[in-house]
Design a protein around this motif. Structure first.
Motif, PDB file in Angstrom:
ATOM      1  N   ARG A  38      -2.770  -0.879   1.584  1.00  0.00           N
ATOM      2  CA  ARG A  38      -3.782  -1.702   2.256  1.00  0.00           C
ATOM      3  C   ARG A  38      -3.700  -3.140   1.761  1.00  0.00           C
ATOM      4  N   TYR A  39      -3.634  -3.261   0.442  1.00  0.00           N
ATOM      5  CA  TYR A  39      -3.562  -4.586  -0.189  1.00  0.00           C
ATOM      6  C   TYR A  39      -2.303  -5.314   0.289  1.00  0.00           C
ATOM      7  N   ALA A  40      -1.192  -4.579   0.364  1.00  0.00           N
ATOM      8  CA  ALA A  40       0.075  -5.181   0.772  1.00  0.00           C
ATOM      9  C   ALA A  40       0.011  -5.661   2.220  1.00  0.00           C
ATOM     10  N   LEU A  41      -0.530  -4.819   3.114  1.00  0.00           N
ATOM     11  CA  LEU A  41      -0.572  -5.191   4.530  1.00  0.00           C
ATOM     12  C   LEU A  41      -1.577  -6.322   4.769  1.00  0.00           C
ATOM     13  N   ALA A  42      -2.736  -6.244   4.119  1.00  0.00           N
ATOM     14  CA  ALA A  42      -3.734  -7.307   4.284  1.00  0.00           C
ATOM     15  C   ALA A  42      -3.185  -8.635   3.755  1.00  0.00           C
ATOM     16  N   SER A  43      -2.474  -8.598   2.638  1.00  0.00           N
ATOM     17  CA  SER A  43      -1.877  -9.823   2.085  1.00  0.00           C
ATOM     18  C   SER A  43      -0.857 -10.400   3.066  1.00  0.00           C
ATOM     19  N   TYR A  44      -0.071  -9.505   3.667  1.00  0.00           N
ATOM     20  CA  TYR A  44       0.957  -9.936   4.625  1.00  0.00           C
ATOM     21  C   TYR A  44       0.312 -10.617   5.842  1.00  0.00           C
ATOM     22  N   THR A  85      -4.065  -4.783  -8.877  1.00  0.00           N
ATOM     23  CA  THR A  85      -3.103  -4.437  -9.936  1.00  0.00           C
ATOM     24  C   THR A  85      -3.588  -3.221 -10.721  1.00  0.00           C
ATOM     25  N   ALA A  86      -4.876  -3.203 -11.023  1.00  0.00           N
ATOM     26  CA  ALA A  86      -5.441  -2.068 -11.765  1.00  0.00           C
ATOM     27  C   ALA A  86      -5.280  -0.774 -10.956  1.00  0.00           C
ATOM     28  N   HIS A  87      -5.560  -0.842  -9.659  1.00  0.00           N
ATOM     29  CA  HIS A  87      -5.408   0.350  -8.814  1.00  0.00           C
ATOM     30  C   HIS A  87      -3.943   0.780  -8.724  1.00  0.00           C
ATOM     31  N   PHE A  88      -3.054  -0.199  -8.629  1.00  0.00           N
ATOM     32  CA  PHE A  88      -1.614   0.113  -8.541  1.00  0.00           C
ATOM     33  C   PHE A  88      -1.164   0.835  -9.813  1.00  0.00           C
ATOM     34  N   LEU A 146      -9.963  -3.153   0.387  1.00  0.00           N
ATOM     35  CA  LEU A 146      -8.561  -3.569   0.557  1.00  0.00           C
ATOM     36  C   LEU A 146      -7.813  -3.550  -0.769  1.00  0.00           C
ATOM     37  N   ARG A 147      -8.552  -3.679  -1.879  1.00  0.00           N
ATOM     38  CA  ARG A 147      -7.915  -3.722  -3.202  1.00  0.00           C
ATOM     39  C   ARG A 147      -7.617  -2.336  -3.750  1.00  0.00           C
ATOM     40  N   ALA A 148      -8.265  -1.338  -3.171  1.00  0.00           N
ATOM     41  CA  ALA A 148      -8.245  -0.010  -3.790  1.00  0.00           C
ATOM     42  C   ALA A 148      -6.985   0.796  -3.490  1.00  0.00           C
ATOM     43  N   VAL A 149      -6.254   0.427  -2.436  1.00  0.00           N
ATOM     44  CA  VAL A 149      -5.051   1.175  -2.055  1.00  0.00           C
ATOM     45  C   VAL A 149      -3.895   0.177  -1.928  1.00  0.00           C
ATOM     46  N   ALA A 197      -5.124   4.192   5.887  1.00  0.00           N
ATOM     47  CA  ALA A 197      -4.041   4.357   4.913  1.00  0.00           C
ATOM     48  C   ALA A 197      -2.770   3.885   5.619  1.00  0.00           C
ATOM     49  N   PRO A 198      -2.458   2.586   5.528  1.00  0.00           N
ATOM     50  CA  PRO A 198      -1.379   2.030   6.347  1.00  0.00           C
ATOM     51  C   PRO A 198      -0.015   2.672   6.091  1.00  0.00           C
TER      52      PRO A 198
END
Lengths: 257, 199
Positions: free
Chosen positions: A91-97, B152-155, A85-88, A133-134
């Motif tokens: 993904r990170y944005a949608l999972a956080s939401y 943040t690192a990936h971004f 979830l951290r890598a894209v 890839a959301p």
């Protein structure tokens, strides 16, 4: 002192004082649960690598019987960190939401099949998102399912006013939480226009397994209508803009609401 | 608190500091009352000059008493190497290691949508501008290895992908003096992935 040993999903962690952390957990037994992890930022043995966003944990929490004080997180063991979830960023944005939605709307201290179902949805959605890839379409489908898991399932099959089939001039009436038929639409103000095709796709999204949601491909018009409908529906029930919404909109290339 | 208005005023001010509750504020106020005058003068002077004597470096955004800061102005540092950290405290930690001779870039936090922290809250544009100005060969992403730090690192890596600079991430694994028995399986796994040959 009562003790709960359970699986949990970490919804949020906030540093407190010099070495403590306050964690918001989602458990199948209690719904949302707030606990303090004493010394969590110093201890490398009690909470090793565990108190991090998205983490699926096995926790031991204690609470004084009848007390109103915050529960204590005594121990946490990592089951899965959902690292992908951290890598894209999307993904990170949608999972956080989704986590913020649950953090704000999940019942606290409740027990029963609803909390079990919510927890299962939370885990399966994070797991499914790890391989996706959301885009706006995925966001809408997951948002609908999250609202459903939180007990806010919109009625899409029958008119919420008279129970009739929606008909070709159906609309969506946010205040009543569902579709209104052609006859009822004319008697109401503020009804959102919605095509039957859009309602059909949203109904399918409610019926599909979470890990199969990606297979649903609504047309451009359905995406626009679903976006408008879900935006109003979510805002009506949540009552405010979620903090993570802006980043999600920007990540997906959407105009910020 | 049953004491003088001055004590109550001081305790009320101290209580506004992070991590200080009512009891700690009262305890600190009593301590300061019994402390030597020299300590009170020194403390008052330090607090009074804190803002006027602190500036943010216009290049790396570290806290300093001048801009550019001592690190940025040091000609012996490798200007082709930039270490990106979250906060000034992280920069201090890397400096303390004595292993890094490049320059820094302080982001001012991490991407944390749940806390309302998006890319516009961080100094990512400023980093991109430093790289676009030329002379940078490698950017080390030294944000913390947690969800927000990794994201943040990936971004940033996505954002700088076309810049042509080498992008690297700090290693992750067992801490010195750590105990495998108490480590989580992800940390142990990463330690094995990032293992090094021993000679």
């Amino acid at each position: 002192m009562s003790r709960l040993v359970s699986e949990a999903l970490l919804l949020r962690a906030v540093d407190f004082g010099e070495s403590d952390r306050i964690v918001h957990l989602l458990t199948p037994e209690t719904g949302r649960l707030t606990a303090i992890a004493k010394g969590a930022r110093r201890s490398v043995k009690r909470f090793p690598g565990t108190l991090d966003l998205f983490n699926h944990l096995r926790v031991s929490v204690s609470r004084r019987r009848g007390g109103r004080a915050m529960a204590f997180l005594e121990r946490a063991v990592l089951i899965s960190p959902f690292l992908e979830l951290r890598a894209v960023p999307t993904r990170y944005a949608l999972a956080s939401y989704l986590l913020e939605l649950m953090d704000r709307m999940a019942p606290e201290g409740g027990a029963g099949p609803d909390t079990q179902r919510l927890f299962s949805f939370a885990l399966s959605s994070l797991s499914a998102l790890e391989g996706m890839a959301p885009d706006l379409r995925i966001r809408l489908l997951f948002e609908l399912r999250a609202l459903d898991a939180l007990g806010l399932r919109p009625e899409l099959r029958h008119c919420v006013r008279c129970g009739a089939e929606p008909g070709v001039r159906a609309g969506f009436y946010v205040a009543d939480g569902g579709v209104v038929c052609s006859s009822c639409t004319v008697r109401l103000e503020g009804v959102l226009p919605v095509h039957l095709g859009t309602l059909r796709v949203l109904q399918q999204a409610l019926d599909y397994d979470v890990d199969r949601l990606e297979r649903l491909v609504p047309g451009a018009q359905a995406v626009v209508e679903a976006r408008n409908l879900l935006f109003r529906f979510q805002r009506f029930h949540v009552g405010l803009e979620l903090r993570s919404e802006r980043f999600l909109d920007e990540s997906l290339g959407e105009p910020v609401a | 608190m049953h004491s003088s208005p001055a004590m109550e005023r001081l305790a009320a001010s101290l209580k506004r500091l992070p991590g200080i509750g009512e009891k700690s504020a009262a305890r600190l106020a009593y301590f300061l009352l019994s402390a030597p005058d020299s300590l009170l003068t020194e403390l008052a002077d330090a607090v009074g000059r804190l803002k006027s004597d602190t500036v943010i470096c216009g290049r790396c955004f570290n806290l300093s008493d001048r801009s550019p800061c001592r690190v940025c102005a040091d000609p012996r540092r490798d200007a082709g190497l930039i270490c990106v950290v979250e906060e000034p405290a992280d920069l201090a930690a890397v400096e303390k290691s004595g292993c890094f001779r490049g320059l820094y870039h302080v982001l001012g936090g991490t991407l944390s949508p749940i806390d309302g922290m998006g890319p516009e809250s961080l100094r990512i544009d400023e980093l991109a501008k430093r790289i676009a100005a030329g002379g940078v060969g490698e950017v080390i992403l030294a944000t913390n290895p947690n969800a927000e730090g990794d994201a943040t690192a990936h971004f940033i890596a996505d954002r700088l992908a076309k810049s042509g600079v080498r992008l690297s991430r700090i290693a992750c694994g067992m801490p010195l003096g750590g105990d495998l028995e108490y480590a989580d399986h992800v940390t142990v796994g990463r330690s094995l992935e990032n293992r090094r040959e021993i000679s």
